[in-house]
Write a protein that holds these residues in place. Sequence first.
Motif, PDB file in Angstrom:
ATOM      1  N   MET A   1      68.698  76.760  32.389  1.00  0.00           N
ATOM      2  CA  MET A   1      68.784  78.044  33.068  1.00  0.00           C
ATOM      3  C   MET A   1      70.101  78.059  33.833  1.00  0.00           C
ATOM      4  O   MET A   1      70.270  77.313  34.804  1.00  0.00           O
ATOM      5  CB  MET A   1      67.609  78.231  34.030  1.00  0.00           C
ATOM      6  N   SER A   2      71.041  78.884  33.389  1.00  0.00           N
ATOM      7  CA  SER A   2      72.378  78.918  33.982  1.00  0.00           C
ATOM      8  C   SER A   2      72.628  80.291  34.596  1.00  0.00           C
ATOM      9  O   SER A   2      72.269  81.319  34.006  1.00  0.00           O
ATOM     10  CB  SER A   2      73.451  78.631  32.927  1.00  0.00           C
ATOM     11  N   VAL A   3      73.237  80.305  35.770  1.00  0.00           N
ATOM     12  CA  VAL A   3      73.567  81.567  36.418  1.00  0.00           C
ATOM     13  C   VAL A   3      75.073  81.725  36.448  1.00  0.00           C
ATOM     14  O   VAL A   3      75.805  80.785  36.789  1.00  0.00           O
ATOM     15  CB  VAL A   3      72.964  81.637  37.845  1.00  0.00           C
ATOM     16  N   LEU A   4      75.566  82.895  36.047  1.00  0.00           N
ATOM     17  CA  LEU A   4      76.996  83.176  35.993  1.00  0.00           C
ATOM     18  C   LEU A   4      77.398  83.969  37.232  1.00  0.00           C
ATOM     19  O   LEU A   4      76.770  84.990  37.555  1.00  0.00           O
ATOM     20  CB  LEU A   4      77.359  83.972  34.737  1.00  0.00           C
ATOM     21  N   VAL A   5      78.445  83.517  37.925  1.00  0.00           N
ATOM     22  CA  VAL A   5      78.980  84.254  39.070  1.00  0.00           C
ATOM     23  C   VAL A   5      80.481  84.370  38.897  1.00  0.00           C
ATOM     24  O   VAL A   5      81.120  83.533  38.263  1.00  0.00           O
ATOM     25  CB  VAL A   5      78.657  83.564  40.417  1.00  0.00           C
ATOM     26  N   GLY A   6      81.035  85.413  39.467  1.00  0.00           N
ATOM     27  CA  GLY A   6      82.478  85.597  39.379  1.00  0.00           C
ATOM     28  C   GLY A   6      82.886  86.931  39.966  1.00  0.00           C
ATOM     29  O   GLY A   6      82.066  87.857  40.083  1.00  0.00           O
ATOM     30  N   HIS A   7      84.161  87.034  40.336  1.00  0.00           N
ATOM     31  CA  HIS A   7      84.699  88.302  40.813  1.00  0.00           C
ATOM     32  C   HIS A   7      84.639  89.345  39.707  1.00  0.00           C
ATOM     33  O   HIS A   7      84.653  89.017  38.518  1.00  0.00           O
ATOM     34  CB  HIS A   7      86.161  88.134  41.252  1.00  0.00           C
ATOM     35  N   SER A   8      84.594  90.609  40.088  1.00  0.00           N
ATOM     36  CA  SER A   8      84.686  91.678  39.100  1.00  0.00           C
ATOM     37  C   SER A   8      86.032  91.593  38.385  1.00  0.00           C
ATOM     38  O   SER A   8      87.053  91.298  39.000  1.00  0.00           O
ATOM     39  CB  SER A   8      84.545  93.044  39.781  1.00  0.00           C
ATOM     40  N   GLY A   9      86.016  91.847  37.098  1.00  0.00           N
ATOM     41  CA  GLY A   9      87.252  91.901  36.336  1.00  0.00           C
ATOM     42  C   GLY A   9      87.685  90.602  35.700  1.00  0.00           C
ATOM     43  O   GLY A   9      88.713  90.564  35.019  1.00  0.00           O
ATOM     44  N   VAL A  10      86.928  89.518  35.901  1.00  0.00           N
ATOM     45  CA  VAL A  10      87.353  88.224  35.346  1.00  0.00           C
ATOM     46  C   VAL A  10      86.897  88.042  33.903  1.00  0.00           C
ATOM     47  O   VAL A  10      87.199  87.030  33.275  1.00  0.00           O
ATOM     48  CB  VAL A  10      86.829  87.047  36.205  1.00  0.00           C
ATOM     49  N   GLY A  11      86.153  89.017  33.368  1.00  0.00           N
ATOM     50  CA  GLY A  11      85.696  88.916  31.991  1.00  0.00           C
ATOM     51  C   GLY A  11      84.283  88.389  31.848  1.00  0.00           C
ATOM     52  O   GLY A  11      83.880  88.006  30.747  1.00  0.00           O
ATOM     53  N   LYS A  12      83.521  88.397  32.942  1.00  0.00           N
ATOM     54  CA  LYS A  12      82.169  87.849  32.885  1.00  0.00           C
ATOM     55  C   LYS A  12      81.264  88.686  31.982  1.00  0.00           C
ATOM     56  O   LYS A  12      80.509  88.146  31.163  1.00  0.00           O
ATOM     57  CB  LYS A  12      81.588  87.748  34.295  1.00  0.00           C
ATOM     58  N   SER A  13      81.317  90.018  32.123  1.00  0.00           N
ATOM     59  CA  SER A  13      80.476  90.874  31.297  1.00  0.00           C
ATOM     60  C   SER A  13      80.866  90.778  29.823  1.00  0.00           C
ATOM     61  O   SER A  13      79.998  90.801  28.941  1.00  0.00           O
ATOM     62  CB  SER A  13      80.565  92.327  31.766  1.00  0.00           C
ATOM     63  N   THR A  14      82.159  90.663  29.554  1.00  0.00           N
ATOM     64  CA  THR A  14      82.608  90.475  28.169  1.00  0.00           C
ATOM     65  C   THR A  14      82.046  89.182  27.610  1.00  0.00           C
ATOM     66  O   THR A  14      81.590  89.131  26.459  1.00  0.00           O
ATOM     67  CB  THR A  14      84.149  90.448  28.117  1.00  0.00           C
ATOM     68  N   LEU A  15      82.056  88.139  28.422  1.00  0.00           N
ATOM     69  CA  LEU A  15      81.520  86.846  27.991  1.00  0.00           C
ATOM     70  C   LEU A  15      80.022  86.947  27.720  1.00  0.00           C
ATOM     71  O   LEU A  15      79.521  86.430  26.709  1.00  0.00           O
ATOM     72  CB  LEU A  15      81.802  85.793  29.064  1.00  0.00           C
ATOM     73  N   VAL A  16      79.302  87.634  28.600  1.00  0.00           N
ATOM     74  CA  VAL A  16      77.868  87.796  28.408  1.00  0.00           C
ATOM     75  C   VAL A  16      77.581  88.551  27.118  1.00  0.00           C
ATOM     76  O   VAL A  16      76.674  88.196  26.352  1.00  0.00           O
ATOM     77  CB  VAL A  16      77.235  88.518  29.620  1.00  0.00           C
ATOM     78  N   ASN A  17      78.359  89.591  26.844  1.00  0.00           N
ATOM     79  CA  ASN A  17      78.160  90.354  25.615  1.00  0.00           C
ATOM     80  C   ASN A  17      78.422  89.516  24.371  1.00  0.00           C
ATOM     81  O   ASN A  17      77.790  89.735  23.329  1.00  0.00           O
ATOM     82  CB  ASN A  17      79.071  91.578  25.615  1.00  0.00           C
ATOM     83  N   ARG A  18      79.334  88.566  24.465  1.00  0.00           N
ATOM     84  CA  ARG A  18      79.587  87.691  23.327  1.00  0.00           C
ATOM     85  C   ARG A  18      78.463  86.670  23.162  1.00  0.00           C
ATOM     86  O   ARG A  18      78.068  86.351  22.046  1.00  0.00           O
ATOM     87  CB  ARG A  18      80.927  86.972  23.503  1.00  0.00           C
ATOM     88  N   LEU A  19      77.967  86.168  24.271  1.00  0.00           N
ATOM     89  CA  LEU A  19      76.884  85.187  24.197  1.00  0.00           C
ATOM     90  C   LEU A  19      75.569  85.828  23.754  1.00  0.00           C
ATOM     91  O   LEU A  19      74.798  85.241  22.986  1.00  0.00           O
ATOM     92  CB  LEU A  19      76.687  84.519  25.566  1.00  0.00           C
ATOM     93  N   VAL A  20      75.323  87.038  24.265  1.00  0.00           N
ATOM     94  CA  VAL A  20      74.086  87.760  23.949  1.00  0.00           C
ATOM     95  C   VAL A  20      74.471  89.171  23.514  1.00  0.00           C
ATOM     96  O   VAL A  20      74.531  90.082  24.342  1.00  0.00           O
ATOM     97  CB  VAL A  20      73.129  87.815  25.164  1.00  0.00           C
ATOM     98  N   PRO A  21      74.761  89.365  22.222  1.00  0.00           N
ATOM     99  CA  PRO A  21      75.239  90.676  21.772  1.00  0.00           C
ATOM    100  C   PRO A  21      74.305  91.827  22.109  1.00  0.00           C
ATOM    101  O   PRO A  21      74.750  92.963  22.290  1.00  0.00           O
ATOM    102  CB  PRO A  21      75.361  90.480  20.255  1.00  0.00           C
ATOM    103  N   ALA A  22      73.001  91.558  22.250  1.00  0.00           N
ATOM    104  CA  ALA A  22      72.056  92.625  22.558  1.00  0.00           C
ATOM    105  C   ALA A  22      72.009  92.964  24.039  1.00  0.00           C
ATOM    106  O   ALA A  22      71.239  93.826  24.457  1.00  0.00           O
ATOM    107  CB  ALA A  22      70.660  92.231  22.078  1.00  0.00           C
ATOM    108  N   ALA A  23      72.799  92.278  24.847  1.00  0.00           N
ATOM    109  CA  ALA A  23      72.715  92.478  26.297  1.00  0.00           C
ATOM    110  C   ALA A  23      73.199  93.852  26.716  1.00  0.00           C
ATOM    111  O   ALA A  23      72.722  94.428  27.693  1.00  0.00           O
ATOM    112  CB  ALA A  23      73.516  91.398  27.017  1.00  0.00           C
ATOM    113  N   LEU A  24      74.196  94.390  26.005  1.00  0.00           N
ATOM    114  CA  LEU A  24      74.720  95.718  26.312  1.00  0.00           C
ATOM    115  C   LEU A  24      75.183  95.839  27.762  1.00  0.00           C
ATOM    116  O   LEU A  24      75.001  96.864  28.408  1.00  0.00           O
ATOM    117  CB  LEU A  24      73.673  96.799  26.010  1.00  0.00           C
ATOM    118  N   ARG A  25      75.772  94.766  28.282  1.00  0.00           N
ATOM    119  CA  ARG A  25      76.317  94.854  29.633  1.00  0.00           C
ATOM    120  C   ARG A  25      77.649  95.590  29.582  1.00  0.00           C
ATOM    121  O   ARG A  25      78.454  95.415  28.675  1.00  0.00           O
ATOM    122  CB  ARG A  25      76.533  93.452  30.228  1.00  0.00           C
TER     123      ARG A  25
END
Length: 343
Positions: free
Chosen positions: A206-230
Amino acid sequence: MPARKREYDEDDVRVRPGRSSRPRTRTRPKHEDAVDALVITVDRGRYGCVREGGDDDIVVAMRARELGRKSVVVGDRVALVGDTSGAAGALARIVRIAERTSVLRRTADDDDTTPEGRLERVVVANAEQLVIVSALADPPPRTGFIDRCLVAAYDAGIEPLLCLTKNDLAGPEQVLDYYAELDLPYVLLRPDSDLDDLRARLAGRMSVLVGHSGVGKSTLVNRLVPAALRAVGVVSAIGKGRHTSTSAVALRLPRVGRRKDDPGWIIDTPGIRSFGLAHVSAESLLHGFPDLVEGTLDDQPHCDHMSADCTLEKWVAAGNADPRRLASYRRLLSSRAGEPAGS
């Protein structure tokens, strides 16, 4: 002749009927038929859960009254009763919260306070790994923020992982040199990178992702979980990203290829501009700076590590540690005392 004192019997007594109510009891139902579930979303008193060992149908639940003031957060493992079918309009009840293996906290921003002080927020429960996402450029890396996340991770007993994005725009040497003494695990990513190394580090956890806005976190999440639609945000011209995620959500990682191992879960958190540490004691702050610990061994008892006479100051000046690390540690100490905090 003196009057005789009247004697009363049961026929002379008026009995008032009492209020009809069930007697109070501290005995709580055991709910032995409760269904184990994982909380994956929280939204205004409604909790989205998935049944442990079942499918990914979301069961909407509310807190049972017997929980009292116990908070329920993303990552909590709970017991559900009622309608756990996940059908539209169905509503279950959370009747138990399992003991948490870890609690990741942060203190709210300076302007989010109560008369008693700054609000302390539980970010997630039961996380095993904190993935600190930082861009190498646009916006530039902020080691002060990373330091704060490391302190929070060590304080919660969670393993940190540094995820450096936008490696196509800048190299990682400056950041890695700053953390050279920590043996901090990291991954480097660019838009065309495969995610095999990162997936391997996330598998079964169970991993939690944190980061400033704009660092590409949502893009990374969408690549890891394409159905996430973040939503993927656009970095503003001043170098600060706008918020693209507004609430934490746990996402099950999909299986890749023929691998049969548990791919794990990630918890995507909203982009945050600060990670307050007022809930962490001054002594525990040092846990985030293991490269400085040796320099404090010969210091005076109860030293605040802020003065020029501090043994730690002389130890760092002798070349035993990076002076930037000491400066960051002292900024965190100052921020706990109410002085302006470093970025």
